[in-house]
Design a protein around this motif. Structure first.
Motif, PDB file in Angstrom:
ATOM      1  N   HIS A   1       0.811  -1.208   0.000  1.00  0.00           N
ATOM      2  CA  HIS A   1       0.000   0.000   0.000  1.00  0.00           C
ATOM      3  C   HIS A   1       0.851   1.268   0.000  1.00  0.00           C
ATOM      4  O   HIS A   1       0.295   2.362   0.053  1.00  0.00           O
ATOM      5  CB  HIS A   1      -0.958   0.005   1.196  1.00  0.00           C
ATOM      6  N   THR A   2       2.164   1.124  -0.063  1.00  0.00           N
ATOM      7  CA  THR A   2       3.022   2.299  -0.181  1.00  0.00           C
ATOM      8  C   THR A   2       3.069   2.748  -1.640  1.00  0.00           C
ATOM      9  O   THR A   2       2.735   1.988  -2.553  1.00  0.00           O
ATOM     10  CB  THR A   2       4.447   1.989   0.305  1.00  0.00           C
ATOM     11  N   ARG A   3       3.512   3.971  -1.853  1.00  0.00           N
ATOM     12  CA  ARG A   3       3.493   4.522  -3.213  1.00  0.00           C
ATOM     13  C   ARG A   3       4.451   3.794  -4.142  1.00  0.00           C
ATOM     14  O   ARG A   3       4.296   3.841  -5.358  1.00  0.00           O
ATOM     15  CB  ARG A   3       3.816   6.013  -3.194  1.00  0.00           C
ATOM     16  N   TRP A   4       5.444   3.084  -3.587  1.00  0.00           N
ATOM     17  CA  TRP A   4       6.401   2.359  -4.432  1.00  0.00           C
ATOM     18  C   TRP A   4       5.819   1.058  -4.981  1.00  0.00           C
ATOM     19  O   TRP A   4       6.172   0.613  -6.066  1.00  0.00           O
ATOM     20  CB  TRP A   4       7.668   2.037  -3.637  1.00  0.00           C
TER      21      TRP A   4
ATOM     22  N   ARG B   1       2.189   0.105  -4.601  1.00  0.00           N
ATOM     23  CA  ARG B   1       0.739   0.001  -4.689  1.00  0.00           C
ATOM     24  C   ARG B   1       0.250  -0.274  -6.109  1.00  0.00           C
ATOM     25  O   ARG B   1      -0.839  -0.828  -6.286  1.00  0.00           O
ATOM     26  CB  ARG B   1       0.077   1.248  -4.127  1.00  0.00           C
ATOM     27  N   ARG B   2       1.036   0.093  -7.120  1.00  0.00           N
ATOM     28  CA  ARG B   2       0.597  -0.185  -8.493  1.00  0.00           C
ATOM     29  C   ARG B   2       0.455  -1.688  -8.736  1.00  0.00           C
ATOM     30  O   ARG B   2      -0.329  -2.117  -9.585  1.00  0.00           O
ATOM     31  CB  ARG B   2       1.573   0.430  -9.506  1.00  0.00           C
TER      32      ARG B   2
ATOM     33  N   TYR C   1     -10.099   0.589   1.231  1.00  0.00           N
ATOM     34  CA  TYR C   1      -8.738   0.538   0.686  1.00  0.00           C
ATOM     35  C   TYR C   1      -7.659   0.666   1.764  1.00  0.00           C
ATOM     36  O   TYR C   1      -6.761  -0.161   1.841  1.00  0.00           O
ATOM     37  CB  TYR C   1      -8.519   1.601  -0.395  1.00  0.00           C
ATOM     38  N   HIS C   2      -7.702   1.656   2.607  1.00  0.00           N
ATOM     39  CA  HIS C   2      -6.693   1.816   3.654  1.00  0.00           C
ATOM     40  C   HIS C   2      -7.189   1.183   4.953  1.00  0.00           C
ATOM     41  O   HIS C   2      -8.382   1.175   5.239  1.00  0.00           O
ATOM     42  CB  HIS C   2      -6.386   3.297   3.885  1.00  0.00           C
TER      43      HIS C   2
END
Length: 253
Positions: free
Chosen positions: A123-126, A128-129, A218-219
């Protein structure tokens, strides 16, 4: 069992791994469907958690991606087997029933810690894709269980490697991990409240309710089956966290 496992070749391990994971996945998914769509409604017990319709093509997408995950899990069985062949890990010889039970308990706790850490990372920006593929299933089904991007499959599939380097587990304890994992995961993705009368905040076995909230919001609720990691790190969602989204859908003309 121990000698049989060690005597197999690498391609036999991968073949049996694919059969093992495939049987678990589709067998448990079908059982889940039978219980939540037929048995429990017939008995008048439990309730659907999120009544919204599935997204177009969701089941086909989940089945296709899950088949890829099953293949990766099955082929990946050769990694822990290689640890044994290379002498990096060992297997317990003639373990007692108490030892097997204790090892399974330890692995249940470790699985929860491992899943929470990897799920939080996804779920981190690195990363999450890679996880967004799984979250396309806002309303979950049993077939959402293994609907992963290959990166997520590899992250979650390495759960046994560190414990095997630290202790010689019994074969049965190691084999229990994918079994209880798929059982817990199916409960979490059942979209069905099996214990509607239980305390909404305190009942530990309401993994379906907690994971439904995670998909709807989601979170938060990054744990697997039990809530202790979310409570420890302050990521637990309130029990009514998804009601606003569901209510908005109900107000649509």
């Amino acid at each position: 069992m121990r000698d049989t496992l060690l005597g197999l070749s690498w391609y036999q391990i991968m073949l049996w791994g694919c059969i093992f994971f495939g049987s678990l996945y589709w067998g448990m998914g079908a059982l889940n469907q039978l219980i939540t769509h037929h048995l429990m409604p017939t008995l008048g017990h439990g309730r659907t958690l999120d009544p919204r319709p599935l997204s177009p093509g969701q089941r086909a997408r989940e089945q296709t991606q899950s088949a890829r995950s099953v293949l990766l899990f099955g082929l990946g069985s050769v990694v822990p087997w290689s640890f044994l062949q290379w002498g990096w890990a060992g297997l317990a010889v003639n373990p007692s029933g108490w030892q097997i039970a204790l090892e399974i308990g330890v692995l249940v706790v470790w699985n929860e810690v491992h899943f929470y850490a990897n799920h939080w990372l996804l779920h981190t920006r690195w990363l999450r894709r890679f996880h967004l593929l799984h979250h396309r299933s806002v309303v979950v089904t049993p077939w959402s269980t293994y609907c992963f991007h290959p990166v997520e499959t590899l992250m979650l599939g390495n759960v046994l490697l560190l414990p095997m380097l630290m202790h010689d587990f019994s074969v049965w304890a190691l084999l229990s991990v994918p079994v209880f994992s798929i059982v817990f995961n199916n409960i979490g993705h059942s979209n069905f409240d099996f214990l509607p009368d239980a305390d909404r905040d305190r009942w530990w076995l309401n993994g379906a309710r907690r994971h439904h909230l995670h998909h709807a919001c989601y979170h938060g609720n990054f744990g697997f089956m039990f809530p202790f990691m979310d409570r420890l790190f302050g990521t637990a969602l309130p029990p009514d966290a998804a009601q606003a989204q569901i209510a908005r859908h109900g107000r649509k003309p």
